[in-house]
Design a protein around this motif. Sequence first.
Motif, mmCIF file in Angstrom:
data_model
loop_
_atom_site.group_PDB
_atom_site.id
_atom_site.type_symbol
_atom_site.label_atom_id
_atom_site.label_comp_id
_atom_site.label_asym_id
_atom_site.label_seq_id
_atom_site.Cartn_x
_atom_site.Cartn_y
_atom_site.Cartn_z
ATOM 1 N N PRO A 1 0.830 -1.209 0.000
ATOM 2 C CA PRO A 1 0.000 0.000 0.000
ATOM 3 C C PRO A 1 0.858 1.249 0.000
ATOM 4 C CG PRO A 1 0.079 -0.984 2.182
ATOM 5 C CD PRO A 1 0.763 -1.952 1.266
ATOM 6 N N ALA A 2 0.328 2.325 -0.542
ATOM 7 C CA ALA A 2 1.023 3.604 -0.495
ATOM 8 C C ALA A 2 1.104 4.067 0.951
ATOM 9 C CB ALA A 2 0.276 4.624 -1.351
ATOM 10 N N PRO A 3 2.126 4.858 1.291
ATOM 11 C CA PRO A 3 2.262 5.309 2.687
ATOM 12 C C PRO A 3 1.003 6.007 3.187
ATOM 13 C CG PRO A 3 4.231 5.864 1.426
ATOM 14 C CD PRO A 3 3.221 5.363 0.438
ATOM 15 N N MET A 4 0.528 5.566 4.343
ATOM 16 C CA MET A 4 -0.631 6.154 5.024
ATOM 17 C C MET A 4 -1.867 6.191 4.135
ATOM 18 S SD MET A 4 0.505 6.547 8.037
ATOM 19 C CE MET A 4 -0.442 7.714 9.000
ATOM 20 N N ALA A 5 -2.072 5.139 3.361
ATOM 21 C CA ALA A 5 -3.272 5.050 2.524
ATOM 22 C C ALA A 5 -4.531 5.062 3.378
ATOM 23 C CB ALA A 5 -3.218 3.785 1.667
ATOM 24 N N GLY B 1 -3.760 -1.900 15.927
ATOM 25 C CA GLY B 1 -4.374 -1.250 17.081
ATOM 26 C C GLY B 1 -5.213 -0.052 16.674
ATOM 27 N N ALA B 2 -5.593 0.747 17.663
ATOM 28 C CA ALA B 2 -6.480 1.880 17.419
ATOM 29 C C ALA B 2 -5.795 2.953 16.588
ATOM 30 C CB ALA B 2 -6.944 2.472 18.744
ATOM 31 N N ALA B 3 -6.594 3.630 15.759
ATOM 32 C CA ALA B 3 -6.165 4.802 15.002
ATOM 33 C C ALA B 3 -7.213 5.879 15.197
ATOM 34 C CB ALA B 3 -5.991 4.472 13.521
ATOM 35 N N ALA B 4 -6.873 7.114 14.853
ATOM 36 C CA ALA B 4 -7.835 8.203 15.000
ATOM 37 C C ALA B 4 -7.641 9.230 13.906
ATOM 38 C CB ALA B 4 -7.708 8.869 16.368
ATOM 39 N N MET B 5 -8.746 9.780 13.419
ATOM 40 C CA MET B 5 -8.751 10.911 12.507
ATOM 41 C C MET B 5 -9.322 12.114 13.251
ATOM 42 S SD MET B 5 -8.366 12.591 9.656
ATOM 43 C CE MET B 5 -7.908 11.381 8.388
ATOM 44 N N VAL B 6 -8.512 13.165 13.382
ATOM 45 C CA VAL B 6 -8.948 14.406 14.010
ATOM 46 C C VAL B 6 -9.230 15.415 12.898
ATOM 47 C CG1 VAL B 6 -8.324 16.301 15.562
ATOM 48 C CG2 VAL B 6 -7.587 13.959 16.068
ATOM 49 N N LEU B 7 -10.400 16.012 12.959
ATOM 50 C CA LEU B 7 -10.816 16.946 11.923
ATOM 51 C C LEU B 7 -10.631 18.381 12.406
ATOM 52 C CD1 LEU B 7 -12.100 16.993 9.084
ATOM 53 C CD2 LEU B 7 -14.323 17.239 10.206
ATOM 54 N N ARG C 1 -1.769 6.648 14.004
ATOM 55 C CA ARG C 1 -1.963 5.206 14.065
ATOM 56 C C ARG C 1 -0.675 4.539 14.531
ATOM 57 N NH1 ARG C 1 -2.239 1.443 9.289
ATOM 58 N NH2 ARG C 1 -1.131 0.254 10.864
ATOM 59 N N PRO C 2 -0.774 3.293 15.023
ATOM 60 C CA PRO C 2 0.439 2.556 15.353
ATOM 61 C C PRO C 2 1.243 2.292 14.085
ATOM 62 C CG PRO C 2 -1.511 1.485 16.258
ATOM 63 C CD PRO C 2 -1.988 2.502 15.287
ATOM 64 N N PRO C 3 2.552 2.017 14.220
ATOM 65 C CA PRO C 3 3.330 1.682 13.026
ATOM 66 C C PRO C 3 2.798 0.427 12.368
ATOM 67 C CG PRO C 3 4.569 1.190 15.020
ATOM 68 C CD PRO C 3 3.345 1.963 15.444
ATOM 69 N N GLY C 4 3.090 0.287 11.075
ATOM 70 C CA GLY C 4 2.575 -0.837 10.305
ATOM 71 C C GLY C 4 3.230 -2.150 10.682
ATOM 72 N N PRO C 5 2.994 -3.196 9.886
ATOM 73 C CA PRO C 5 3.590 -4.503 10.168
ATOM 74 C C PRO C 5 5.098 -4.396 10.351
ATOM 75 C CG PRO C 5 2.000 -4.662 8.384
ATOM 76 C CD PRO C 5 2.174 -3.201 8.670
ATOM 77 N N ARG C 6 5.643 -5.208 11.246
ATOM 78 C CA ARG C 6 7.068 -5.227 11.578
ATOM 79 C C ARG C 6 7.532 -3.885 12.148
ATOM 80 N NH1 ARG C 6 9.649 -8.476 6.320
ATOM 81 N NH2 ARG C 6 8.299 -10.316 6.483
ATOM 82 N N TRP D 1 4.797 11.296 8.495
ATOM 83 C CA TRP D 1 6.028 11.178 9.257
ATOM 84 C C TRP D 1 5.793 10.221 10.423
ATOM 85 C CZ3 TRP D 1 2.438 14.887 9.708
ATOM 86 C CH2 TRP D 1 2.005 15.267 10.971
ATOM 87 N N SER D 2 6.843 9.940 11.192
ATOM 88 C CA SER D 2 6.738 9.084 12.376
ATOM 89 C C SER D 2 7.411 9.757 13.555
ATOM 90 C CB SER D 2 7.386 7.715 12.132
ATOM 91 O OG SER D 2 6.671 6.963 11.186
ATOM 92 N N GLY D 3 6.990 9.381 14.756
ATOM 93 C CA GLY D 3 7.600 9.903 15.965
ATOM 94 C C GLY D 3 6.918 9.366 17.198
ATOM 95 N N SER D 4 7.679 9.172 18.264
ATOM 96 C CA SER D 4 7.152 8.685 19.552
ATOM 97 C C SER D 4 6.391 7.376 19.409
ATOM 98 C CB SER D 4 6.240 9.750 20.191
ATOM 99 O OG SER D 4 6.948 10.946 20.396
ATOM 100 N N GLY D 5 6.841 6.536 18.461
ATOM 101 C CA GLY D 5 6.243 5.216 18.318
ATOM 102 C C GLY D 5 4.980 5.154 17.503
ATOM 103 N N TYR D 6 4.607 6.230 16.816
ATOM 104 C CA TYR D 6 3.391 6.249 16.007
ATOM 105 C C TYR D 6 3.682 6.819 14.622
ATOM 106 C CZ TYR D 6 0.771 5.420 20.323
ATOM 107 O OH TYR D 6 0.286 4.888 21.490
#
Length: 249
Positions: free
Chosen positions: A112-116, A178-184, A198-203, A222-227
């Motif tokens: 999948p494309a990043p953050m699809a 795990g859980a993900a969230a969309m903030v509008l 969202r949590p990082p993807g597989p592996r 981007w990524s940071g603090s484990g997400y």
Amino acid sequence: MITLPPSERDLHAYVDHQLGDADRQLLETYLATNPELAEQVRDWQRDAQHLRAALGGVLQMPANPALDPTRIRQRLRGRSRRHLASAAVLLLAVTLGGVGGWQARQMTFPLPAPMADAVQAYRLFATQDILPADFKVEQSGDLQNWLDRYFTQANRLPNLQNAGFKPVGARLLSTEQGAAAMVLYENPQGQRIGYYVRPPGPRNYMLERGHRRDGELQAEYWSGSGYNYAIVTPADSPAAQLLQQTARF
């Protein structure tokens, strides 16, 4: 108008946000005095969150009774909720495959494309209003505290006030990790920006900072603090241009 005690159809209509205000208030009053039934409804609501995420883009397809979320939820009732999302995806794959000649052994899955899922969540939540908000700032107050319940180590919500945007609501979703969230976010002109975590993807896959365009939308990620994170906006819109000029994530 529903009658009491409510039928199973009434309860599913409540879970799927299909009741009017008067019926919803009547049913909530009844559930408040029937804790066992209320717990069952809460189970269905948790299941519905998994199903909404699992159905994803299929919700945009022409109506198909076999893909109705209530029917899928009824078929999967009694199975462990831990496997609910993957079971729903399997059911959808089999249903769609019967029409299109799908064969599992011959099927290949492109990366999948990043953050699809962030882009898809924006389409469902911010563009098409298919999924109602779980949290509304004007009604419930502190959105950061709500997010902290699910993402204890995540970055703080981005401050987009310099671009004229304030958070107005959020939707809790589900991924296999795990859980993900969309903030509008929204500005006075009604333009919308989506912030996705969202949590990082597989592996435990973390993202290099980047951006991409997906049809009418663009995503900065981007990524940071484990997400993993993404900011999604309509491509080439005034909102996107303002964000690029004023925001740093």
